[in-house]
Design an enzyme around this catalytic site. Sequence first.
Site, mmCIF file in Angstrom:
data_model
loop_
_atom_site.group_PDB
_atom_site.id
_atom_site.type_symbol
_atom_site.label_atom_id
_atom_site.label_comp_id
_atom_site.label_asym_id
_atom_site.label_seq_id
_atom_site.Cartn_x
_atom_site.Cartn_y
_atom_site.Cartn_z
ATOM 1 C CB SER A 285 -5.333 6.241 0.585
ATOM 2 O OG SER A 285 -4.100 6.047 1.164
ATOM 3 C CG ASP A 296 -9.813 -9.293 1.921
ATOM 4 O OD1 ASP A 296 -10.856 -9.333 0.963
ATOM 5 O OD2 ASP A 296 -8.686 -8.898 1.764
ATOM 6 C CE LYS A 310 -2.453 7.367 -2.730
ATOM 7 N NZ LYS A 310 -1.472 7.431 -1.629
#
Length: 540
Positions: A285, A296, A310
């Site tokens: 999460s 990224d 998740k």
Amino acid sequence: MKKKIILPVVALAFLVTTVSFKSDFFEIAKQIEIFTTLFKEVNMNYVDETNPAALMDKAIEGMMKELDPYTTFWTEQEIEDAKITQSGEYTGIGATVRSYKDRIVIVEPAKGYPADLAGLKAGDEIIKIGEVLIADFDDNAGDLIKGAPGTQVAITYRRQGKEYTTQIARDEVEVSAVPFYQLINGDTGYVVLSKFNRKASAETANAIRKLKAQGAKKLILDLRGNPGGLLSEAINVTNLFIPKDQLVTTTKSAIEKYNKTYVTQKDPLDTEIPLVVLVNGRSASASEILAGSLQDYDRAVIVGARSFGKGLVQRPKPLTYGTQVKITISRYYTPSGRCIQALDYRKRDAEGNAIRTAVDEYNEFKTKNGRSVFDGGGILPDVSIAAAQMSSVTEALLKDNALFDFATEYYYENDFANLAQFEFTDQDYKAFKSYLDSTGFTFETQTDKELNQLLEDAEKEGLSADISTATSALKTSLKAAKRAEIDQKRNEIQKLLEDELVKRYFYREGLYTYQIGTNAVIAEAQKILNDPGRYNNILN
């Protein structure tokens, strides 16, 4: 002409949407009426006395099972528990516990808090709180432990077959988001971020500042085992390392109002310090939002094993009588567009389990520097460590609590004066395997499932007698192969055993200190940071 073409299309779209909404509304009303009359008739006419509340709980539970495991119904007490988890403070005895129907097992007493000061240890089974036997208590027995600071509670517990009673004074317990940080080798800061409660970003920033003041020129951020928490804190921790006004995550839903973008709001703490982030299969999460964002933006090298996956977003909705329903409303996406969610609960296998995205269905995305990254659920590390991954036998051992229960026996049979003395030997691992034999531990492989299906099909087709010899031999071979796997996966199993044992003897602080010197993932992180050329090559 354009107006004449567009208007009917818009009107048609509106008409379809309205009809669809009314159709759904009618179906919902219809099903509620059917259920209400059914519920009434069962409770009025069933041969034995019924418990309406218990029946309703089962009905709600059954409905939720058709969705995902994160869409849940919360009672008033569960709402309070969630607030405690988010705040990082509560009043109690200061111990992580595991609840069963007839007992509560201490998983880990926090050093210096009431349970620890009263002498409770991991593995102790609480069987009575005050005058209440847990086996006779229908509600959550853990609620009996809570109370005002300074109040006393009598605890009766079972340890190694004997019963003991102790008095514990409840106290305010602080749950740290950053339970440990330390300078390694004079210039590398190591920070453990274990959860995303309201203190996460403040504690992380404080740890980094102190480590930099001590001489840290590089940083390791450990998210292994971090289950997540508050989205706002995941964004704030990300913001420590990337500039203001940068996209951190996007949520997408079939319901337009839940489509949102989240960006950094503040000036960063440090956008230049070389950074390695550690993840594993239990990083979930908010941990994945943080790791995915830093990956990224090519701001950190991610090391370890693929994270949990998740990526479903929940929002609580108030119901009557102080209850709530926590509903999955959308999915998380990283800045490059990757979906974090691993399991698709809209697709189920024959046993009703959600299906994981196949590797050949992964989609490619690009980082800021043009590196290839992929979706498919969770965050795939830039550098994967075999020792950080878990095989099916290791997962089964954890699920069965076999490692925990063996550690309890081991603790009372062995003693170590200090951390430097601790050693888990070949003889100890042999004792562990004997323990598994004595408890009848077993686990199911995919081959087991397929063999059982084969036997079912053979029985239906009247061929079971014809293939009985062959299947018996196959079962014997399979059993031997599973037994051998406990030896083949010794490295990953033993590391988890050692971690569990070190916690028993030297608390969590001792565990982190031990891992700094022995853990393969931390060692690899240090190698990467100590080699600027390799670090830059990974990110570029």
